[in-house]
Design a protein around this motif. Structure first.
Motif, mmCIF file in Angstrom:
data_model
loop_
_atom_site.group_PDB
_atom_site.id
_atom_site.type_symbol
_atom_site.label_atom_id
_atom_site.label_comp_id
_atom_site.label_asym_id
_atom_site.label_seq_id
_atom_site.Cartn_x
_atom_site.Cartn_y
_atom_site.Cartn_z
ATOM 1 N N VAL A 359 0.854 -1.185 0.000
ATOM 2 C CA VAL A 359 0.000 0.000 0.000
ATOM 3 C C VAL A 359 0.892 1.237 0.000
ATOM 4 O O VAL A 359 1.524 1.566 1.003
ATOM 5 C CB VAL A 359 -0.931 -0.003 1.228
ATOM 6 N N PHE A 368 -2.992 6.571 4.733
ATOM 7 C CA PHE A 368 -2.733 5.176 5.086
ATOM 8 C C PHE A 368 -3.749 4.676 6.113
ATOM 9 O O PHE A 368 -4.129 3.499 6.100
ATOM 10 C CB PHE A 368 -1.324 5.016 5.660
ATOM 11 N N GLN A 371 -6.672 3.364 4.230
ATOM 12 C CA GLN A 371 -6.446 2.290 3.265
ATOM 13 C C GLN A 371 -6.038 0.971 3.913
ATOM 14 O O GLN A 371 -6.500 -0.099 3.504
ATOM 15 C CB GLN A 371 -5.382 2.736 2.256
ATOM 16 N N LEU A 372 -5.157 1.024 4.895
ATOM 17 C CA LEU A 372 -4.632 -0.214 5.477
ATOM 18 C C LEU A 372 -5.716 -1.099 6.083
ATOM 19 O O LEU A 372 -5.663 -2.327 5.918
ATOM 20 C CB LEU A 372 -3.560 0.106 6.522
ATOM 21 N N LYS A 376 -6.507 -5.302 6.096
ATOM 22 C CA LYS A 376 -6.520 -5.977 7.394
ATOM 23 C C LYS A 376 -7.838 -6.716 7.602
ATOM 24 O O LYS A 376 -7.857 -7.876 8.034
ATOM 25 C CB LYS A 376 -6.294 -4.946 8.498
ATOM 26 N N PHE A 382 -0.049 -7.160 4.531
ATOM 27 C CA PHE A 382 0.151 -5.936 3.759
ATOM 28 C C PHE A 382 1.370 -5.196 4.295
ATOM 29 O O PHE A 382 1.758 -5.341 5.454
ATOM 30 C CB PHE A 382 -1.090 -5.038 3.813
ATOM 31 N N VAL A 384 3.173 -1.224 4.410
ATOM 32 C CA VAL A 384 2.983 0.205 4.209
ATOM 33 C C VAL A 384 4.222 0.702 3.459
ATOM 34 O O VAL A 384 5.359 0.379 3.817
ATOM 35 C CB VAL A 384 2.773 0.936 5.546
ATOM 36 N N THR A 411 1.105 4.663 11.290
ATOM 37 C CA THR A 411 -0.137 4.003 10.876
ATOM 38 C C THR A 411 0.095 2.541 10.528
ATOM 39 O O THR A 411 -0.775 1.696 10.746
ATOM 40 C CB THR A 411 -0.776 4.731 9.677
ATOM 41 N N GLY A 412 1.277 2.229 9.995
ATOM 42 C CA GLY A 412 1.591 0.832 9.709
ATOM 43 C C GLY A 412 1.641 -0.007 10.959
ATOM 44 O O GLY A 412 1.071 -1.107 11.023
ATOM 45 N N ASN A 415 -1.853 -0.534 12.541
ATOM 46 C CA ASN A 415 -2.732 -1.458 11.824
ATOM 47 C C ASN A 415 -2.135 -2.851 11.653
ATOM 48 O O ASN A 415 -2.747 -3.706 11.019
ATOM 49 C CB ASN A 415 -3.084 -0.872 10.456
ATOM 50 N N ALA A 417 0.803 -3.798 10.093
ATOM 51 C CA ALA A 417 1.433 -4.083 8.794
ATOM 52 C C ALA A 417 2.584 -5.065 8.968
ATOM 53 O O ALA A 417 3.380 -4.946 9.907
ATOM 54 C CB ALA A 417 1.930 -2.795 8.149
#
Length: 633
Positions: A359, A368, A371-372, A376, A382, A384, A411-412, A415, A417
């Protein structure tokens, strides 16, 4: 990082002073660190010799007990053990007390990361002429996969020497994944017409690089775009029948042709199947990036009927799944760029669960956080994927890069990532030198391990200490100043800075672009002042790194190109319609003479780090401006 406890070294030092002195040497901030109050270790006499000993330890040495008495005056004992039960993945415990350095690691890779930390602690002792405190570090990375992607298809294909240097740097920063973004720069045996002018990577070179990476716990992940961005294939008539749009189609980017495969043509898949079978056996990784981004021609040409029947998203997904199947047959799990499927979020749940979405987004405020969760919730792995913000910049866009890299890290992690992939693209000539990119590479590696607000404060010091190896401190100061000169132009943010835009958009009116229409002579001159100030700093710099002989020359050339963009912009702003064709002939001749010198230097410096292939394409984009000056318009 947790607060460091009070340490007495002859006199009482404040916690904040000690924290800054020690912390700034640690490139990847440890998750937890504590210092035993009033305790000094014996690991400080002849720290330089001890550092050389630790450097000499190979991956096979990092297990068991090692005692070293010579050439170190006081005996130092090392203990390396494995504990995959009580430690987190890639995590390690490091303890220094007395003459003992003890390391427990979750894996051999974790022991290797502990080794890098030991080297950085010794760097503190050497540079500051201070004994190491007794300390305990408990550490692990925020992201399982911490990657760097280099574009080797937009003209620049590095020499093997340059690639080995890159791998060494990445391993020092605890990066464990490297991708070389490829469109046409692999020497496929039956497709010489595609790569013959690009100095491609060969199978033997990939195998050698793969082994070099493995020895440093870096996974060399194959990366071959397989859908969009195939213009370097489709521009050759031999492959024209595979094109979605053999002639101009109207796309979101305006009129385009020959950039994307027709996914409804079985021959498109057959070609990719054959390329996979040839290239992938040269990699030891279990992962493979099949690309799939920016398929802007999809449904505008040959696939339109199928798109009308089942929908654009489904046509895209069907082809992506076929690519995935072919990679799976060869033993690889696929990664793919997530931008297109995000336009069809209702289809994300149909993706095979062993695929990994990449992403990407390159502005400091990229969403992000919106989108993430879509991947998830679908149960997919995924990454980032922020970027260095160096492409289309000449000298960097540091403020945007640092914000983008921070946003991705926070944010990664929030979530969950699996990975953090810092991307370095080469759009439109790959004019930016690597010297200007080091800041965003290094801070990206730091954030990928463990985001700390203090890391950015320490970046200038770390660049000078570990990258440029400049005791004057001026190289990093100059590079960071160059990378923020774009802010003085005070134009809206975008995927380029003003200096590159003025060269890239020489044919179009400045009033027709949302960024260039805001340019003023005053602000361009202000940015020139900042650039010249950075060049003055560079005069006193003394880099001593392995690539020191390249750095000053690269930076001067990049700065000169940026200032040339300023000159062209001012000349245009002084005309009635702001167009290059309206610049008086005498001024155009003056600009042309200056550009000829820059083109010659561009060609000379290119070969210091990169192969011959691609240079003609990169230079031609500057030569086009020169030809325009000489034309009658």
């Amino acid at each position: 990082m947790s607060k460091l406890t009070l340490l007495c070294i002859g006199i009482v030092l404040s916690v904040s002073t000690l924290a800054n002195d020690l912390d700034k040497y640690l490139i990847n901030p440890p998750q937890e660190i504590s210092i035993q109050e009033g305790c000094l270790s014996d690991v400080y006499q002849q720290a330089g010799q001890l550092k050389n000993f630790v450097l000499s330890l190979k991956k096979t040495d990092l297990l068991g007990d090692i005692s070293i008495a010579q050439p170190i005056p006081s005996k130092v004992n090392f203990s390396f053990t494995l504990d995959s039960i009580n430690l987190p993945d890639q995590g390690y415990d490091l303890k220094i007390e007395g003459n003992q350095i003890s390391v427990k690691g979750h894996s051999f890779a974790a022991l290797y990361y502990a080794k890098q930390t030991i080297l950085q602690l010794l760097e503190y002792a050497i540079t500051e002429s201070q004994p190491l405190p007794c300390l305990t570090i408990r550490d692990w990375p925020d992201f399982e996969r911490r990657g760097y992607m280099l574009d080797v298809s937009r003209d620049k294909v590095p020499t093997m020497e340059s690639l080995y240097l890159l791998v060494d740097q990445l391993s020092d920063w605890k990066i464990n994944e490297l991708q070389l973004y490829t469109e046409h720069t692999y020497a496929y045996k039956d497709h010489k017409v595609v790569w013959e002018n690009s100095s491609p990577l060969t199978a033997d070179e990939i195998q050698a690089l793969d082994a070099y990476c493995r020895a440093r716990y870096i996974d060399l992940v194959p990366n071959q775009n397989s859908f969009g961005h195939m213009e370097n294939w489709l521009k050759h008539d031999e492959y024209l029948d595979l094109a979605e749009c053999p002639e101009d189609c109207q796309t979101v980017w305006g009129k385009r042709k020959r950039t994307s495969f027709d996914p409804t043509n079985p021959k498109s898949l057959e070609l990719m199947k054959s390329l996979y079978a040839e290239a992938l056996p040269n990699f030891s990784s279990q992962f493979f990036n099949i690309g799939g981004d920016e398929t802007v021609e999809l449904c505008e040409g040959k696939s339109k009927a199928e798109c009308d029947k089942i929908g654009k998203g489904q046509v895209y997904l069907n082809y992506l799944k076929k690519l995935n199947f072919e990679a799976n047959r060869l033993g690889f799990k696929t990664q793919f760029w997530g931008d297109i499927i995000l336009n069809h979020p209702e289809l994300i749940g149909q993706l095979p669960k062993d695929m990994t979405a990449l992403v990407w987004g390159y502005q400091d405020d990229h969403p992000f956080d919106e989108q993430l969760p879509k991947f998830k919730e679908a149960g997919l792995d995924f990454y980032v994927c922020p970027g260095t913000s160096s492409w289309r910049s000449l000298i960097g866009r540091n403020k945007n890069a640092f914000g983008n890299l921070k946003n991705a890290a926070l944010t990664g992690k929030e979530n969950g990532a699996k990975g953090y992939l810092n991307t370095n693209w080469g759009d439109y000539g790959h004019w930016q030198p690597v010297s200007t990119i080091y800041p965003s590479m290094m801070i990206g590696a730091s954030y990928a391990w463990n985001y700390e607000d203090s890391s950015l404060k320490h970046l200038e010091f770390q660049l000078n200490q570990y990258v440029f190896m400049d005791k004057t401190g001026l190289t990093a100061k100059a590079v960071l100043q160059l990378g923020n000169a774009y802010l003085d132009t005070k134009i809206p943010k975008g995927n380029a800075n003003a200096f590159h835009l003025l060269l890239r958009r020489y044919l179009w009116t400045m009033q027709g672009n949302y960024q260039t229409k805001n340019l003023t002579i005053e602000n361009l001159e202000s940015s020139r002042t900042t650039i010249l100030s950075a060049l003055d700093l560079l005069k006193g710099a003394e880099p001593t790194s392995a690539d020191a002989k390249y750095i000053s020359a690269e930076l001067r050339q990049a700065a000169a190109l940026a200032m040339y963009g300023i000159d062209l912009g001012i000349a245009r702003l002084q005309t009635e319609d702001y167009q290059t064709k309206s610049i008086p002939l005498e001024k155009r001749n003056e600009l042309g003479q200056a550009l000829e010198v820059l083109i010659d230097t561009h060609k000379e410096l290119w070969l210091m780090r990169n192969r011959q292939g691609g240079l003609a394409d990169s230079s031609s984009k500057l030569e086009d401006i020169l030809d325009f000056y000489k034309s009658d318009n």
